[in-house]
Each structure stands twice: as C-alpha cells, then as structure tokens.
Design an enzyme around this catalytic site. Structure first.
Site, PDB file in Angstrom:
ATOM      1  N   MET A  58      35.628  45.164   3.736  1.00 55.90           N
ATOM      2  CA  MET A  58      34.408  45.890   3.415  1.00 55.90           C
ATOM      3  C   MET A  58      33.255  44.928   3.133  1.00 55.90           C
ATOM      4  SD  MET A  58      33.318  48.963   3.455  1.00 55.90           S
ATOM      5  CE  MET A  58      34.660  50.104   3.182  1.00 55.90           C
ATOM      6  N   PHE A  85      45.996  31.918 -33.497  1.00 56.63           N
ATOM      7  CA  PHE A  85      46.581  31.787 -32.164  1.00 56.63           C
ATOM      8  C   PHE A  85      46.723  33.156 -31.509  1.00 56.63           C
ATOM      9  CE2 PHE A  85      50.509  31.617 -29.518  1.00 56.63           C
ATOM     10  CZ  PHE A  85      50.025  30.777 -28.529  1.00 56.63           C
TER      11      PHE A  85
END
Length: 582
Positions: A492, A131
């Site tokens: 941009m 995990f």
C-alpha cells in the site's frame, strides 16, 4: 453485548463452587476471572506478574504463552471478536506492559472488549524508577475505557471483575488493571463478589420513542433509502434484526469494513462495503441516497472521505449506543441513542408502510452492473492476488474465519472473499496495525468452533512483524492456514508512492524478506510456495487439509494495485478504477 440492562449485582446468583479459599491477592485476581467464565488468557511471564501466573497454575483457565506481548494483546482481541466477549491478556511491568500498548490501542479504536492485566513494582517503589517500572496507567489512560491501579489485596479481585465487566458494557473496549507485586502477594481471604461495571457507565438501551417515530416517518417518506451497517451491529449481536429489517422494507445495504459479515454479501440487497477501497456501487449509493440509516458506525475518515462530500443528498438517521458518536463526524438529523437490535425493532414497530423505492433498487442494480469487482489475469503477468483470495474462499465454508494484517492484502481479502456470517472477518481497522493477522489467527482459532477453518491472509511485511507467533501455533498444535500475498513490497505504501509521490519508492521494497515456506518449516509448520495459477487450488487444498499450522508463500504480481480507490479526503462517488484516474 447484552441487549438488555444486566441484573443488579445483588440479584445475581452466586455460583456453587468447590474451589479452594482465596488466600492471596493473586488468587483473588484469578478467582474473579473464573467467576466470570473466562476460558482462555494470552500472555508472557515476567517478574512483576509472576504471582498472578503462580495462581493461574492452579486454574482451569487455558493460558497461551505468546512469543511477544503485542501478540498476546492481538490474540485476546481476536478472541473477543469471535466469541463476542472480552479477551484477556497478561504482561509484566515495564517493557511487558508497554509491549501491550499497540494491541490495546488497536482494540480501543475498533471497540473490541479486552482486559489487560499488568504486573507492577511494589507500591512503595512506585515513582522511584525501579527496575522495569513504567507508569502503565498513565501510558494507557488515553487508549482504554478505564484503567485501574490496584491498591490492596482485599479489593483487587473486585477491581478485576469490575474491569472485565466494563470492557463488555455498552460499547465494548479495552480496560486495564495494574497489579503491584505487594498487592498480588498480599494475604487476603476476601472472595471477589459478582462482577458489575460502575453504575455511572450503564448505557441507554432504548431510544426515545418520539425520536424513533420521527425517524420512522422519514423512512416511510424516503425515495432512495440506504442502510449502513457498521461493526456495532455485530458487537450488539443484532445481525438477525438488521437482516430482517432490510428484507422487510427492501432497503439496499452497505456495510463498513468493521461491519463486514453483518449482512450476507451474496444477498441481492447487499452492496458490500463502502469507503476508500469499497465497491464502486456502494460508494455511488452513499453519494445519491436521500436517507442514510446508519447503525453502529463512527463514520471514520476511511468510510467518509471528505465530510463535506459524504452522502451530500441525504438526511441521516444515526443509531449508536455511544452518545459521543452522534454528530461527532457526520451530523445526525435523526439521532437515536440505544442498543442496535433494540432500536431496529423500535423502528420496525413504528413504521406503517415501506418506502416506495423500486426505482432506487433498480438504479442500485445498474451501478452493480456498471462497476463490477473484476480483474484481469493475463498469461504474461505474475499471479494475481485476487485470484488467490477467491480460491481460498471457494475452498472453505461460509463459517470460515479470515484474519488479516494491514495493507493491500487486507483490502483484497475484504473485496474478493464473500462474507455471509458475522464474526468471520477479523482485522485491524481504525489503528491499521501491521502484524495483526497471525496472532489474531491464534486467538480466533482458540475462540472458534472446532469445525471452523481459520485462514490468515497476510502480506510479506505484516507477516514478518509478528512471525515469531508461528512458534506458538506449532506448540499449541493449532490448525490455521496462513496465506502470504508476497509482492516484496509494503504494497500500500508503494501504491501511494507511485500515485502521489511521483514513484519515489523510499523504504517500500521488501525483496530482502526470507523464504517464508522454508522459514515455516524451520518453525515446525508446513511450508508451501506458489508462483503459478495452476498450483494454487491444489496447494490450498493440501494446506487446508494439514492438521496444524501451514504457510503458503504466494508470489504475486508486485505491480498489482487495489481498486476502486477514493483518494484520501475525496468524494465517495469520485473513485478511481485505474492508475491514470487518480
């Protein structure tokens, strides 16, 4: 970064201490940080890193819990830029560690000192797909100076100390230590020793004397000499030497974007920064110089454009502490490997007469007059972002720190703010990370002097990416001002789509963003909205006066573009000043 080789580890004085004895690996980790004077760390708690946090509970190191691990890395990065020492960030295993990756890569591209400490599953579970297990050292190997997998509690403190020292050695950069939980929980009474980088990493500080003399002769003979100061000048703490050298020999100065602040931009010799969106006069000077004296720059593509057209008439002196950068991108006729400040002083000692360059200085001034950084403010058009930046600059001191995200707003903040001091410009350059600005402002605020203002100039797209960190600024009562240049686009991208993709604005429009002033208030910050010129100055003054985090949502002209612009791969001297010149 030290300008002289550090003392050997055995010669270092061990500090007096009244600290409790080390009993676990995690306590050794924190002791190593304390021994090196670490004052602050940024991170997010989690299962595998929990033992380290438990040891941090008893430490005087200030821990700032960030809202996301990416924010922790950016905050530590900015802390490093402002303090000129490595920043520290922490995260747990698996997703915690992988969330640091963007910030680590950013620090790596910009040579910012950073130590990342990541939790890991117990050693005997590594490789079992446990995990929250990720191969953190494998993932981060390409984006760190070096990373370490801690193997036992007795040596983990020394490993952390070495990683911290390495982050600051020579050319700074990020390092990482992966900490398995059994190592940090393991019992030990081993105190970490004085921190030192591996002997094999010690850089060359002093350039070869014969090479220096040859370069000095070239400077004396140059008719059109030009200094190019990169971020390495600032990282080497060599701005005093760099400024004195330029003034002594009256050589015009261009900077890179990371080098902003290395030379005062209101100095007569300064041409500001060069490259894709640099000043026209800086790019003209690079195009016509016959000797480019480059200090602490890696000649990235946003500076050079096409390599074959970069400084086409020049011989190149390249000063850098990293020999791997010499002739990597731009061929160095005169390579000088060493510390920026030391090598500048070596050159100064070796030069007998200054170059005769009066006509060159006059030509440079002509270019400054011919290509001024100006803009129009028509009454029938929305608020111009350049105006906002100039008002913010005027309202703050010369020592104010500016952080930014990435995009059009970043370019305007670099172009229209006059920087006079080093470590006042904090931005993402090589990686170009949207979302950098706000967590960087948090790190910069904690690193800065109390009387320094911290202003984050952000864009709507960048701000939204890490806006959760505003909760951290509120919780920590940090006095920062965020100026969002909101044009409802990834500006941009929209500019490039209009210029190079026939105006197809695919996925660039951001008119779905929230009202940032109201969202700021929901977080507990002060929120402001500005639409008109006559509101700008008073709102800026009120926001700066507020003792805590504030956000100004400036609604700017969505059609405004960033100019000058050198098209990607183009020649520096062939910059566009308007849309129709592209």
């Amino acid at each position: 970064m030290s300008k002289q080789a550090p003392p050997d580890a055995e010669e270092a004085d061990e500090p007096e201490t009244t600290q409790s004895p080390v009993t676990t690996g995690s306590e050794s980790v924190i002791r190593a940080l304390e021994n090196e004077g670490v004052e602050a760390a940024f991170g997010v708690q989690g299962g595998a890193i929990m033992p380290v946090y438990d040891a941090l509970y008893h430490s005087d190191i200030r821990h700032v819990t960030m809202a996301h691990e990416q924010g922790a890395a950016h905050a530590a990065d900015a802390f490093s830029v402002v303090r000129n020492e490595p920043g520290v960030c922490l995260a747990t295993s698996g997703p915690g560690a992988t969330n640091l990756v963007t910030g680590i890569a950013d620090a790596n591209m910009d040579s910012d000192g950073l130590l990342a400490l990541t939790g890991q599953v117990p050693s005997d579970m590594v490789g079992s797909d446990a995990f929250q297990e990720t191969d953190t050292t494998g993932v981060t190997a390409p984006i760190t100076k070096h990373n370490y997998f801690a193997s036992d509690a007795d040596t983990v403190g020394d490993t952390v100390g070495e990683a911290l020292a390495l982050a600051d050695e020579g050319r700074p950069g990020p390092t990482l230590v992966d900490l398995p939980k059994d190592v940090t929980l393991g019992e030990t009474d081993a105190e970490p020793g004085p921190a030192a980088p591996p002997e094999t990493t010690r850089p060359q500080y002093v350039a070869d004397e014969d090479d220096v003399q040859t370069a000095a002769d070239a400077i004396e003979a140059a008719e059109r000499p030009l200094l190019l100061f990169g971020g390495g000048v600032i990282k080497a703490d060599a701005t005093d030497e760099a400024r004195a050298f330029a003034h002594e020999y009256e050589i015009p100065v261009v900077t890179t974007m990371p080098g902003i602040g290395s030379f005062p931009e209101d100095d007569d010799l300064c041409l500001s920064w060069a490259g894709m969106h640099g000043t026209g006069y800086a790019n003209m000077a690079i195009t016509h110089t016959d000797l480019l004296i480059a200090v602490g720059t890696r000649f990235d593509d946003r500076l050079t454009g096409g390599i074959d057209t970069f400084a086409p008439e020049a011989e190149v002196i390249h000063v850098d502490i990293d020999p791997a950068e010499i002739s990597k991108n731009v061929y160095a006729d005169y390579p000088l490997v060493g510390d920026a400040g030391i090598v500048i002083d070596q050159l100064d000692d070796a030069i007998d007469t200054a170059p005769e360059a009066e006509e060159w200085r006059e030509q440079v001034q002509t270019w400054k007059d011919e290509y001024p950084m100006d803009y129009a403010t028509p009454d029938d058009e929305p608020l111009k972002p350049q105006f906002v930046v100039e008002v913010l600059d005027e309202a703050t001191s010369d020592e104010a720190i500016v952080t930014t995200g990435v995009g059009q707003h970043q370019m305007w903040a670099a172009q229209y703010w006059t920087y006079r001091e080093p470590r006042t410009w904090v931005s993402s350059h090589g990686l170009g990370t949207m979302g950098y600005g706000l967590p960087a402002a948090i790190g910069a605020r904690i690193a800065a002097d109390d009387d320094q203002e911290v202003v984050c100039v952000d864009g709507d797209g960048s701000f939204l990416m890490t806006i959760q960190e505003l909760s951290v600024a509120v919780r920590e009562e940090l006095d920062i001002t965020v100026a969002v240049l909101n044009n409802e686009y990834i500006g941009m991208v929209r500019q490039w789509q209009d210029a190079f993709f026939e105006g197809r604005r695919m996925a660039a429009e951001y008119n779905w963003c929230p009202e940032f002033d109201k969202l700021a208030e929901a977080f507990g910050a002060r929120g402001f909205r500005v639409d008109d010129y006559d509101e700008v100055a008073d709102t800026v003054e009120e926001a700066l006066a507020y003792d805590g985090p504030s956000v100004i949502d400036f609604h700017i002209d969505p059609a405004e573009n960033v100019y000058p612009m050198v098209p990607s791969g183009g020649a520096n001297g062939q910059f566009a000043l308007t849309d129709d010149q592209l």
